[in-house]
Write a protein that holds these residues in place. Structure first.
Motif, PDB file in Angstrom:
ATOM      1  N   SER A  90       4.598   6.624   5.724  1.00  0.00           N
ATOM      2  CA  SER A  90       4.094   8.037   6.342  1.00  0.00           C
ATOM      3  C   SER A  90       3.638   7.711   7.558  1.00  0.00           C
ATOM      4  O   SER A  90       2.530   6.800   7.739  1.00  0.00           O
ATOM      5  CB  SER A  90       3.222   8.137   5.564  1.00  0.00           C
ATOM      6  OG  SER A  90       2.599   9.335   5.919  1.00  0.00           O
ATOM      7  N   ASN A  91       4.216   9.200   8.459  1.00  0.00           N
ATOM      8  CA  ASN A  91       3.270   8.456   9.231  1.00  0.00           C
ATOM      9  C   ASN A  91       3.929   6.660   9.945  1.00  0.00           C
ATOM     10  O   ASN A  91       3.204   6.473  11.167  1.00  0.00           O
ATOM     11  CB  ASN A  91       2.205   8.652  10.083  1.00  0.00           C
ATOM     12  CG  ASN A  91       1.876  10.298   9.099  1.00  0.00           C
ATOM     13  OD1 ASN A  91       2.914  11.381   9.821  1.00  0.00           O
ATOM     14  ND2 ASN A  91       0.330  10.523   8.951  1.00  0.00           N
ATOM     15  N   ASN A  92       4.773   6.894  10.679  1.00  0.00           N
ATOM     16  CA  ASN A  92       5.731   5.425  11.027  1.00  0.00           C
ATOM     17  C   ASN A  92       4.788   4.688  10.719  1.00  0.00           C
ATOM     18  O   ASN A  92       4.588   3.101  11.541  1.00  0.00           O
ATOM     19  CB  ASN A  92       5.846   5.747  12.735  1.00  0.00           C
ATOM     20  CG  ASN A  92       6.313   7.236  12.747  1.00  0.00           C
ATOM     21  OD1 ASN A  92       7.386   7.285  12.905  1.00  0.00           O
ATOM     22  ND2 ASN A  92       5.900   7.606  14.010  1.00  0.00           N
ATOM     23  N   MET A  93       4.489   4.202   9.900  1.00  0.00           N
ATOM     24  CA  MET A  93       3.487   3.223   9.169  1.00  0.00           C
ATOM     25  C   MET A  93       3.900   3.194   7.282  1.00  0.00           C
ATOM     26  O   MET A  93       4.118   4.353   7.155  1.00  0.00           O
ATOM     27  CB  MET A  93       2.356   3.085   9.381  1.00  0.00           C
ATOM     28  CG  MET A  93       1.606   4.229   8.708  1.00  0.00           C
ATOM     29  SD  MET A  93      -0.072   3.601   9.415  1.00  0.00           S
ATOM     30  CE  MET A  93      -0.311   2.002   9.890  1.00  0.00           C
ATOM     31  N   LEU A  94       3.908   2.152   6.559  1.00  0.00           N
ATOM     32  CA  LEU A  94       4.141   1.576   5.104  1.00  0.00           C
ATOM     33  C   LEU A  94       2.369   2.045   4.695  1.00  0.00           C
ATOM     34  O   LEU A  94       1.370   2.214   5.370  1.00  0.00           O
ATOM     35  CB  LEU A  94       3.947   0.634   5.010  1.00  0.00           C
ATOM     36  CG  LEU A  94       5.469  -0.058   5.085  1.00  0.00           C
ATOM     37  CD1 LEU A  94       5.211  -0.853   4.874  1.00  0.00           C
ATOM     38  CD2 LEU A  94       6.630   1.085   4.300  1.00  0.00           C
ATOM     39  N   THR A  95       2.327   3.022   3.870  1.00  0.00           N
ATOM     40  CA  THR A  95       1.158   3.217   3.006  1.00  0.00           C
ATOM     41  C   THR A  95       1.155   2.985   1.483  1.00  0.00           C
ATOM     42  O   THR A  95       2.229   2.664   1.176  1.00  0.00           O
ATOM     43  CB  THR A  95       1.547   5.162   2.447  1.00  0.00           C
ATOM     44  OG1 THR A  95       0.622   5.200   4.865  1.00  0.00           O
ATOM     45  CG2 THR A  95      -0.081   5.356   1.792  1.00  0.00           C
ATOM     46  N   ALA A  96      -0.079   2.944   1.351  1.00  0.00           N
ATOM     47  CA  ALA A  96      -0.017   1.861  -0.311  1.00  0.00           C
ATOM     48  C   ALA A  96      -0.528   2.913  -1.338  1.00  0.00           C
ATOM     49  O   ALA A  96      -1.340   3.473  -0.878  1.00  0.00           O
ATOM     50  CB  ALA A  96      -1.083   0.608   0.143  1.00  0.00           C
ATOM     51  N   SER A  97       0.317   2.396  -2.354  1.00  0.00           N
ATOM     52  CA  SER A  97      -0.660   3.834  -3.305  1.00  0.00           C
ATOM     53  C   SER A  97      -0.947   3.108  -4.131  1.00  0.00           C
ATOM     54  O   SER A  97      -1.774   3.579  -5.155  1.00  0.00           O
ATOM     55  CB  SER A  97       0.584   5.170  -3.564  1.00  0.00           C
ATOM     56  OG  SER A  97       2.013   4.608  -4.966  1.00  0.00           O
ATOM     57  N   LYS A  98      -0.414   1.879  -4.866  1.00  0.00           N
ATOM     58  CA  LYS A  98      -1.153   0.872  -5.608  1.00  0.00           C
ATOM     59  C   LYS A  98      -1.726  -0.639  -4.874  1.00  0.00           C
ATOM     60  O   LYS A  98       0.066  -0.753  -4.025  1.00  0.00           O
ATOM     61  CB  LYS A  98      -0.748   0.994  -6.657  1.00  0.00           C
ATOM     62  CG  LYS A  98      -0.866  -0.183  -7.783  1.00  0.00           C
ATOM     63  CD  LYS A  98      -0.476   0.286  -9.122  1.00  0.00           C
ATOM     64  CE  LYS A  98      -1.210  -1.156  -9.948  1.00  0.00           C
ATOM     65  NZ  LYS A  98      -0.323  -0.995 -11.467  1.00  0.00           N
ATOM     66  N   ILE A  99      -2.287  -0.851  -4.846  1.00  0.00           N
ATOM     67  CA  ILE A  99      -2.531  -2.905  -4.244  1.00  0.00           C
ATOM     68  C   ILE A  99      -2.836  -3.201  -5.515  1.00  0.00           C
ATOM     69  O   ILE A  99      -3.795  -2.817  -6.963  1.00  0.00           O
ATOM     70  CB  ILE A  99      -3.549  -3.137  -3.262  1.00  0.00           C
ATOM     71  CG1 ILE A  99      -3.007  -2.259  -1.967  1.00  0.00           C
ATOM     72  CG2 ILE A  99      -3.528  -4.322  -3.198  1.00  0.00           C
ATOM     73  CD1 ILE A  99      -4.356  -1.671  -0.798  1.00  0.00           C
ATOM     74  N   GLU A 100      -2.375  -4.210  -6.246  1.00  0.00           N
ATOM     75  CA  GLU A 100      -2.643  -5.222  -7.135  1.00  0.00           C
ATOM     76  C   GLU A 100      -2.573  -6.748  -6.589  1.00  0.00           C
ATOM     77  O   GLU A 100      -2.288  -7.213  -5.780  1.00  0.00           O
ATOM     78  CB  GLU A 100      -1.430  -5.426  -8.610  1.00  0.00           C
ATOM     79  CG  GLU A 100      -2.639  -6.369  -9.247  1.00  0.00           C
ATOM     80  CD  GLU A 100      -1.581  -6.033 -10.739  1.00  0.00           C
ATOM     81  OE1 GLU A 100      -1.158  -7.442 -11.548  1.00  0.00           O
ATOM     82  OE2 GLU A 100      -0.176  -5.037 -10.586  1.00  0.00           O
ATOM     83  N   ILE A 101      -4.200  -7.017  -6.522  1.00  0.00           N
ATOM     84  CA  ILE A 101      -4.372  -8.834  -5.838  1.00  0.00           C
ATOM     85  C   ILE A 101      -4.293  -9.411  -7.213  1.00  0.00           C
ATOM     86  O   ILE A 101      -4.288  -9.233  -8.497  1.00  0.00           O
ATOM     87  CB  ILE A 101      -5.984  -8.926  -6.060  1.00  0.00           C
ATOM     88  CG1 ILE A 101      -6.668  -7.930  -4.877  1.00  0.00           C
ATOM     89  CG2 ILE A 101      -6.511 -10.276  -5.726  1.00  0.00           C
ATOM     90  CD1 ILE A 101      -7.761  -7.142  -5.191  1.00  0.00           C
ATOM     91  N   GLN A 102      -3.317 -10.929  -6.694  1.00  0.00           N
ATOM     92  CA  GLN A 102      -2.390 -11.649  -8.064  1.00  0.00           C
ATOM     93  C   GLN A 102      -4.216 -12.393  -8.629  1.00  0.00           C
ATOM     94  O   GLN A 102      -3.890 -13.487  -7.326  1.00  0.00           O
ATOM     95  CB  GLN A 102      -0.876 -12.194  -7.581  1.00  0.00           C
ATOM     96  CG  GLN A 102      -0.236 -10.816  -7.131  1.00  0.00           C
ATOM     97  CD  GLN A 102       0.090 -10.353  -8.182  1.00  0.00           C
ATOM     98  OE1 GLN A 102       1.167 -10.765  -9.415  1.00  0.00           O
ATOM     99  NE2 GLN A 102       0.075  -8.967  -8.025  1.00  0.00           N
ATOM    100  N   CYS A 103      -3.659 -12.612  -9.677  1.00  0.00           N
ATOM    101  CA  CYS A 103      -4.364 -14.135 -10.201  1.00  0.00           C
ATOM    102  C   CYS A 103      -3.626 -15.603  -9.868  1.00  0.00           C
ATOM    103  O   CYS A 103      -2.644 -15.534 -10.292  1.00  0.00           O
ATOM    104  CB  CYS A 103      -4.277 -13.640 -11.583  1.00  0.00           C
ATOM    105  SG  CYS A 103      -5.111 -15.027 -12.367  1.00  0.00           S
ATOM    106  N   VAL A 104      -4.159 -16.181  -9.207  1.00  0.00           N
ATOM    107  CA  VAL A 104      -3.765 -17.713  -8.784  1.00  0.00           C
ATOM    108  C   VAL A 104      -5.192 -18.557  -8.482  1.00  0.00           C
ATOM    109  O   VAL A 104      -6.344 -18.445  -8.856  1.00  0.00           O
ATOM    110  CB  VAL A 104      -3.497 -17.337  -7.288  1.00  0.00           C
ATOM    111  CG1 VAL A 104      -3.237 -19.071  -6.746  1.00  0.00           C
ATOM    112  CG2 VAL A 104      -2.838 -16.352  -7.084  1.00  0.00           C
ATOM    113  N   LYS A 105      -5.402 -19.179  -9.894  1.00  0.00           N
ATOM    114  CA  LYS A 105      -6.166 -19.563 -10.652  1.00  0.00           C
ATOM    115  C   LYS A 105      -6.151 -21.273 -10.275  1.00  0.00           C
ATOM    116  O   LYS A 105      -7.644 -21.753  -9.412  1.00  0.00           O
ATOM    117  CB  LYS A 105      -6.381 -20.373 -12.069  1.00  0.00           C
ATOM    118  CG  LYS A 105      -7.517 -18.722 -12.805  1.00  0.00           C
ATOM    119  CD  LYS A 105      -8.455 -18.972 -12.274  1.00  0.00           C
ATOM    120  CE  LYS A 105      -8.877 -18.143 -13.445  1.00  0.00           C
ATOM    121  NZ  LYS A 105     -10.449 -17.790 -13.202  1.00  0.00           N
ATOM    122  N   ASN A 106      -4.897 -21.833  -9.858  1.00  0.00           N
ATOM    123  CA  ASN A 106      -4.673 -23.420 -10.149  1.00  0.00           C
ATOM    124  C   ASN A 106      -4.167 -24.049  -8.538  1.00  0.00           C
ATOM    125  O   ASN A 106      -2.940 -24.416  -8.622  1.00  0.00           O
ATOM    126  CB  ASN A 106      -3.812 -23.329 -11.272  1.00  0.00           C
ATOM    127  CG  ASN A 106      -5.473 -24.103 -11.811  1.00  0.00           C
ATOM    128  OD1 ASN A 106      -5.835 -24.129 -11.691  1.00  0.00           O
ATOM    129  ND2 ASN A 106      -3.787 -24.071 -13.206  1.00  0.00           N
TER     130      ASN A 106
END
Length: 100
Positions: free
Chosen positions: A81-97
């Protein structure tokens, strides 16, 4: 003629489809509401869904733009969109170790 029209519609709809994009947040611009992931600037809209993987629970946790951090590993659905990427969804990944 019908086949040609359907082909054009199918190809055109691919340009607007969400695609997966993942990586590590390198920087965040609160003023522009953008994040930089793998060298690519991604716009975050007011209606972008932001969730954090719950780490062993059955559901994800809703988050806000202000809770994103440099170093977060994210998986996103993005569209051009408008010469750039636009996020419709962002999921932060779980990294415990993490190793470091």
């Amino acid at each position: 003629m019908k086949k040609i029209l359907l082909s054009i519609l199918a190809i055109g709809s691919l340009a607007f489809a969400d695609s997966d994009f993942e990586g590590v947040i390198e920087s965040i611009s609160d003023a522009d509401k953008t994040i930089k992931v793998n060298g690519q600037i991604v716009k975050v809209l007011p209606n972008t869904v932001i969730e954090e993987d719950s780490c062993y629970l059955a559901w994800d946790v809703s988050r806000k733009f202000s809770e994103l951090k440099v170093g977060d590993i994210v998986e996103m659905d993005v569209f051009p969109s408008n010469n750039m990427l636009t996020a419709s969804k962002i999921e932060i990944q779980c990294v415990k170790n993490r190793a470091y």
